[in-house]
Motif scaffolding. Structure first.
Motif: not given
Length: 602
Positions: A35-47, A80-87
């Protein structure tokens, strides 16, 4: 008979195989965050919405439904309650091991008014026992205060009337009360005065307590004040790392310590590592300081790693943590004679070109021959040019051939020298000092130059290995979000425009300079900086969505959940119960115990 023996053999082997299968690790994840908004930094799978962790590495990244299939009876599940997740944030140039005295120091970072800062100082003065000092050492800027000024000596004396006091601004100036000057012997032979140091005097010729100088003068001052016990140093390291985790930092490169060159700091780090309590990856480069006109830092470095405590580049001193405490070479100071500092209150320190060339020909050559990676602090382009020219000639005789090296800081590097660094296969570790000290830079060097310092857009577009760093804890704040805000908004902590609009970065570019690209400086670009399967499980859940909040809030971003190596190392708000229990802060009167390490993320 043969058939019976064969059948018995098959049964025994079958039972053995079944037993091995039963004792094998259960399939599935150790940890799932969903339940997160994941910024992966991975161009092959951005979100993505969810990730799974197994044995300290990211096991899967995808939708909630896809990842939740990996849940088993032993899986810890975090919503995660819909929060932003980053590396996890990587600070590729900071000075954690310099902070042996962290617990003795009051931090003014993010304090909004000088009035409040002085009140904190006065409160700490009442708490500090006799024989100890009241100290504020670095990380703050007068431009952060609503008053936009330094404290006066009268204000400081009133706040601290009966204890020695030092308030230090970066490596630029210090404020000493009379008690401190008496203990240090200011004005006598007891007090060493290094080149470039100036003591302010009043109309009657008496010292006011304001000291202007450069880096080495303030390092000397720090060595003359009361030092911590070994237990207090371990407690300080715990609190330094805790402060980093609170702002989302999971990896750092310790850029050398002028106080504890290798192997002096190893026992303190070991005290945490042996109990698996080193909650940040901490590879290091090393500085060796000494005395005498013939002292050579590079020779001392070679002696330290080959004779004093033999170690080779890439050797990890941590028994279990990947990139835990790895020796990564020499620097950032290879020779005190050519150190050009970064005191923006003063004109640039320009080194004689012949001395820069000598540094390469005499000392860097020794490192290249031994395949020891190196970093060199050079702030101003006038000094970068002869260094790179000499390095180019050295490369013709003794090829660098993939040996990792970098320029540290390089605030005013030119386009021509950016190209030279790229051609020689080097990297550049910038820093965020302009966020705190850009107003001073404008006064000294002019607004037009400040707007292009550093050349962020050119540097990012060049494609060279590049990182943004803090250079904490004295020259600037350890909080990377202050620097990220500056890169995006172009504004210093005072609100002054210090970066031209065409020299700013997007939010993605700014974040990647603290996540994906710094991994190169750790020799970990295939393991760190992305949220992707197989990468080490370092990530951060933010208290607000960095990508959508107003620009004015970026500097206030903090972590509510920091995971390093698949372990929760920091938890706040809804995740406070997941945080590891930290030992009691030593000593009991510590400013960190009472004020924390950073105002907004206490």
């Amino acid at each position: 008979m043969k058939s019976i023996i064969l059948m018995a053999f098959m049964v025994v082997n079958g039972l053995a195989g079944a037993h091995a299968q039963a004792t094998r690790e259960a399939p599935g994840a150790d940890l799932i965050v969903h339940n997160a908004k994941i910024f992966t930094g991975n161009p092959a799978q951005p979100e993505a919405a969810a990730l799974a962790v197994k044995n300290g590495r990211i096991y899967a990244v995808g939708t909630d439904a896809e990842v939740m299939r990996l849940k088993n009876g032993g899986t810890r599940v975090i919503d995660s309650g819909g929060r932003r997740l980053i590396p996890g944030i990587i600070d590729a140039h900071t000075h954690v091991l310099n902070e042996g005295g962290y617990n003795y120091t009051l931090r003014w970072e993010d304090v909004p008014t000088l009035r409040q800062a002085l009140a904190m100082l006065g409160e700490q003065a009442k708490r500090t026992p006799e024989g100890q000092w009241v100290k504020v050492i670095g990380g703050w800027s007068p431009y952060q205060f609503d008053e936009k000024r330094f404290p006066t000596m009268d204000e400081l004396r009133r706040a601290v009337p009966d204890r020695p006091m030092i308030v230090q601004y970066a490596y630029n100036r210090a404020f000493l009360n009379q008690q401190a000057m008496d203990v240090l012997g200011v004005g006598t032979d007891k007090f060493p005065v290094l080149p470039g140091t100036e003591f302010e005097k009043d109309g009657q010729g008496r010292y006011t307590g304001v000291v202007h100088g450069y880096t080495f003068q303030f390092i000397t001052l720090e060595a003359m004040v009361p030092q911590l016990s070994s237990d207090e140093e371990v407690s300080s390291l715990v609190q330094v790392i805790h402060s980093l985790n609170r702002v989302g930092i999971t990896s750092i490169v310790d850029a050398g310590t002028g106080f504890r060159g290798y192997p002096k700091a190893v026992p303190t780090v070991d005290a945490l590592a042996r109990d698996n309590r080193l909650n940040v990856r901490m590879p290091f480069v090393d500085i060796q300081l000494g005395e005498g006109s013939n002292f050579n830092m590079v020779d001392a470095q070679v002696t330290a790693i080959t004779k004093t405590a033999p170690i080779s580049p890439g050797h990890n001193l941590h028994p279990r943590l990947a990139h835990g405490h790895v020796y990564r070479g020499a620097g950032e100071l290879l020779s005190a004679e050519v150190h050009d500092h970064e005191n923006f209150d003063r004109p640039a320190v320009i080194i004689e070109p012949a001395r820069m060339r000598e540094l390469v020909e005499r000392d860097v050559a020794k490192l290249v021959q031994r395949r020891i990676p190196f970093r060199e602090h050079i702030t101003y382009d006038e000094n970068i040019t002869p260094f790179l020219d000499a390095l180019g000639k050295l490369n013709e005789k003794t090829p660098l051939a993939g040996l990792r090296w970098s320029l540290e800081h390089a605030e005013t590097i030119s386009a021509a020298n950016i190209a030279k660094v790229k051609a020689l296969g080097g990297g550049i570790a910038l820093d965020t000092k302009m966020a705190l000290h850009g107003d001073a830079f404008i006064k000294t060097h002019g607004r037009d130059k400040a707007l292009q310092t550093p050349r962020l857009r050119q540097l990012v577009d060049s494609g060279i290995p590049l990182a943004m760093t803090t250079d904490a804890f004295r020259a600037a704040s350890f909080n990377p979000w202050v620097g990220i805000s500056w890169m995006v908004t172009g504004k210093s902590v005072s609100g002054t425009e210090v970066l031209a609009r065409d020299n700013r970065l997007t939010r993605t570019e700014a974040l990647e300079l603290f996540t994906r690209t710094p991994a190169w400086f750790m020799h970990a670009e295939s393991e760190l900086g992305l949220i992707a399967p197989g990468y080490l499980a370092d990530f951060v859940l933010l208290d607000r969505d960095y990508f959508t909040i107003p620009e004015s809030q970026i500097k206030s971003v903090a972590s509510v959940l920091t995971v390093m190596d698949g372990r929760v190392v920091h938890g706040a708000q809804d995740y406070r119960s997941l945080a590891p229990v930290l030992p009691e802060i030593l000593p009991a009167w510590s400013p960190i115990k009472h004020f924390g390490g950073y105002r907004q993320v206490r």
